[in-house]
Design a protein around this motif. Structure first.
Motif, PDB file in Angstrom:
ATOM      1  N   THR A 175     -45.349  -9.324  26.565  1.00  0.00           N
ATOM      2  CA  THR A 175     -45.672  -9.504  27.979  1.00  0.00           C
ATOM      3  C   THR A 175     -47.152  -9.321  28.235  1.00  0.00           C
ATOM      4  O   THR A 175     -47.767 -10.070  29.015  1.00  0.00           O
ATOM      5  CB  THR A 175     -44.863  -8.509  28.833  1.00  0.00           C
ATOM      6  N   GLY A 240     -37.792  -7.627  39.875  1.00  0.00           N
ATOM      7  CA  GLY A 240     -38.506  -6.704  38.999  1.00  0.00           C
ATOM      8  C   GLY A 240     -38.954  -7.359  37.709  1.00  0.00           C
ATOM      9  O   GLY A 240     -40.073  -7.122  37.228  1.00  0.00           O
ATOM     10  N   GLY A 241     -38.095  -8.187  37.121  1.00  0.00           N
ATOM     11  CA  GLY A 241     -38.473  -8.885  35.898  1.00  0.00           C
ATOM     12  C   GLY A 241     -39.644  -9.821  36.106  1.00  0.00           C
ATOM     13  O   GLY A 241     -40.554  -9.903  35.267  1.00  0.00           O
ATOM     14  N   THR A 244     -42.888  -7.935  36.523  1.00  0.00           N
ATOM     15  CA  THR A 244     -43.339  -7.476  35.212  1.00  0.00           C
ATOM     16  C   THR A 244     -44.123  -8.565  34.486  1.00  0.00           C
ATOM     17  O   THR A 244     -45.153  -8.296  33.847  1.00  0.00           O
ATOM     18  CB  THR A 244     -42.138  -7.043  34.357  1.00  0.00           C
ATOM     19  N   MET A 245     -43.661  -9.814  34.607  1.00  0.00           N
ATOM     20  CA  MET A 245     -44.359 -10.921  33.971  1.00  0.00           C
ATOM     21  C   MET A 245     -45.685 -11.228  34.660  1.00  0.00           C
ATOM     22  O   MET A 245     -46.705 -11.429  33.998  1.00  0.00           O
ATOM     23  CB  MET A 245     -43.466 -12.163  33.982  1.00  0.00           C
ATOM     24  N   ARG A 256     -37.673 -10.180  27.259  1.00  0.00           N
ATOM     25  CA  ARG A 256     -36.861  -9.216  28.009  1.00  0.00           C
ATOM     26  C   ARG A 256     -37.022  -9.382  29.515  1.00  0.00           C
ATOM     27  O   ARG A 256     -36.042  -9.634  30.226  1.00  0.00           O
ATOM     28  CB  ARG A 256     -37.207  -7.789  27.563  1.00  0.00           C
ATOM     29  N   PRO A 257     -38.261  -9.249  30.065  1.00  0.00           N
ATOM     30  CA  PRO A 257     -38.380  -9.486  31.505  1.00  0.00           C
ATOM     31  C   PRO A 257     -38.088 -10.927  31.893  1.00  0.00           C
ATOM     32  O   PRO A 257     -37.607 -11.190  32.998  1.00  0.00           O
ATOM     33  CB  PRO A 257     -39.838  -9.103  31.813  1.00  0.00           C
ATOM     34  N   ILE A 260     -34.310 -11.263  32.291  1.00  0.00           N
ATOM     35  CA  ILE A 260     -33.862 -10.594  33.511  1.00  0.00           C
ATOM     36  C   ILE A 260     -34.258 -11.412  34.739  1.00  0.00           C
ATOM     37  O   ILE A 260     -33.460 -11.592  35.668  1.00  0.00           O
ATOM     38  CB  ILE A 260     -34.440  -9.176  33.582  1.00  0.00           C
ATOM     39  N   ALA A 261     -35.506 -11.901  34.749  1.00  0.00           N
ATOM     40  CA  ALA A 261     -35.959 -12.709  35.878  1.00  0.00           C
ATOM     41  C   ALA A 261     -35.176 -14.014  35.973  1.00  0.00           C
ATOM     42  O   ALA A 261     -34.848 -14.478  37.069  1.00  0.00           O
ATOM     43  CB  ALA A 261     -37.454 -12.995  35.737  1.00  0.00           C
TER      44      ALA A 261
END
Length: 340
Positions: A175, A240-241, A244-245, A256-257, A260-261
Motif C-alpha cells: 500500500t 475504511g479500505g 487506506t489506499m 488487503r485494503p 475490503i474496499a
C-alpha cells in the motif's frame, strides 16, 4: 519475496495443471449453484406457480418483469464465471469485465455473510419471530439463498484467480508503494464525500437493526436485523479500505485494503440501488413518509458506493505512474529483444 520464489524448489511451486483444474472446478460449481435459481425463474416466467402458497400471488406484470431481470442477472453470473476460467476471458476489455463482478460480489457477498447469522437468529428465536406471512414456501428461500451463498464463494474465487493472472502486479506491491499522481486532491475529495455518505447509510442501517422504526413501514424480523447489520459493517469497511489506499496507510500488501474496499463499496452501491428501486416501485411511490425516508438513505448509499468505486479505480489507474515504484527492467539480451 522474488528471491524466495526463485530459489524455491520445483515441488513447492504450484503446477499450472492443478491450478487450471481447480479453476474449472470452481467454475462448474458456480454454474451448478446458478442452475436451481435459473430453473425456478424460467418456470415462473412460463406460468408455473411452483413454490407459491397462493398461486394468485404469482401473477402481475411487475413480478414478471422482476423475474425476467433476476433471470438475466443470474445468467450473467454464468457467463462471468466462464470468462474468469477460460483464456478468451483475458481478451475482454477491463471495462466489460469489472462492473459485472463488482456489482455481483456487492449483491452476493452480503448474503453469504448474513445467511449464517440469519439462520442462527431464526433457530434461536423460533419460527414465530421470522414468520412474515410470505407467499413462498420455506424451501424456496433455502434453495435460493443457499445458491446465492455458493455463487458468492465461487465468483469471488474465480475472480481472484483471474485477477492474479491478468493484474499480477496488484498482488505484489504494498500500500505504501502506491504513487501520488496529479489526481490526488480529487481522490481525497471524492473519498471523503463517499465516506460521509457511507457513514450516513451505515448509521441508518444500524438504527434499523437496533429497533428504529423511522423509515420502515414493515415489521422487522431477526434475519432482517442481521442483514441490516451486515450491510452497515460492509459500508464502513469499504470506506475504511479505500481511505487506506488513498492515504497510503500502513505497510501491508495492497490487495488487503483493495479487497475490503472492493466488497464494501460494491455492497454499498449494489444493495442501495436495489433497495432504492424497490422503494420507488412500492404502491404510492416515494410519497409515503416511511418510503421517502428510506429512499433518501438508499440514495446516499448509491452515491457513496459509486464515489468510492470511482476513487478506487482512479487510485489503481495511477499505480503505473512515472513516480511510482520502479519496475524490473527487461532483459537486453538478443533473445529477449527479438521476442514477439
Amino acid at each position: 519475496m522474488t528471491a524466495t520464489a526463485l530459489s524455491a524448489p520445483p515441488s513447492a511451486m504450484p503446477r499450472p495443471g492443478r491450478v487450471r483444474a481447480l479453476r474449472r472446478a470452481v467454475c462448474f460449481t458456480t454454474i451448478a449453484a446458478c442452475a436451481p435459481y435459473l430453473a425456478l425463474k424460467i418456470a415462473w416466467l412460463c406460468g408455473s406457480t411452483v413454490g407459491w402458497k397462493v398461486p394468485a400471488d404469482a401473477e402481475g406484470s411487475a413480478l414478471y418483469v422482476a423475474n425476467a431481470i433476476t433471470l438475466g442477472l443470474d445468467a450473467v453470473a454464468v457467463v462471468v464465471a466462464s470468462a474468469f476460467t477460460y483464456r478468451w476471458g483475458l481478451r475482454l476489455p477491463a471495462w466489460l469485465v469489472l462492473p459485472p463482478i463488482w456489482i455481483g460480489t456487492g449483491l452476493l457477498v452480503p448474503i453469504a455473510l448474513a445467511a449464517p447469522i440469519a439462520l442462527s437468529v431464526e433457530a434461536a428465536s423460533g419460527p414465530a419471530a421470522t414468520d412474515t406471512g410470505s407467499s413462498l414456501y420455506g424451501w424456496v428461500y433455502l434453495m435460493v439463498y443457499g445458491g446465492f451463498t455458493l455463487q458468492a464463494v465461487g465468483l469471488t474465487a474465480a475472480f481472484v484467480f483471474y485477477a492474479r493472472e491478468r493484474w499480477s502486479e496488484v498482488f505484489r506491491i504494498r500500500t505504501a508503494e502506491l504513487p501520488t499522481g496529479p489526481t490526488r486532491p480529487l481522490q481525497t475529495a471524492l473519498a471523503g464525500t463517499g465516506t460521509v455518505l457511507a457513514v450516513v447509510y451505515a448509521a441508518a442501517q444500524l438504527y434499523w437493526a437496533f429497533g428504529g422504526t423511522l423509515g420502515q413501514d414493515g415489521e422487522r424480523t431477526g434475519p432482517s436485523v442481521a442483514v441490516s447489520a451486515v450491510w452497515a459493517v460492509l459500508a464502513l469497511a469499504g470506506a475504511g479500505g479505500l481511505l487506506t489506499m488513498v492515504h497510503r496507510l500502513g505497510g501491508g500488501p495492497l490487495w488487503r485494503p483493495l479487497g475490503i474496499a472492493w466488497v464494501g463499496a460494491g455492497s454499498l452501491f449494489a444493495q442501495s440501488l436495489y433497495l432504492l428501486l424497490v422503494a420507488i416501485g412500492r404502491p404510492g411511490g416515494m410519497g409515503e413518509d416511511a418510503t421517502a425516508a428510506s429512499a433518501c438513505v438508499f440514495l446516499a448509499g448509491v452515491l457513496g458506493g459509486l464515489l468510492l468505486g470511482v476513487t478506487g479505480m482512479m487510485r489503481l489507474a495511477e499505480r503505473a505512474a512515472p513516480n511510482g515504484p520502479a519496475r524490473r527492467p527487461q532483459s537486453a539480451s538478443p533473445t529477449a529483444s527479438s521476442a514477439p
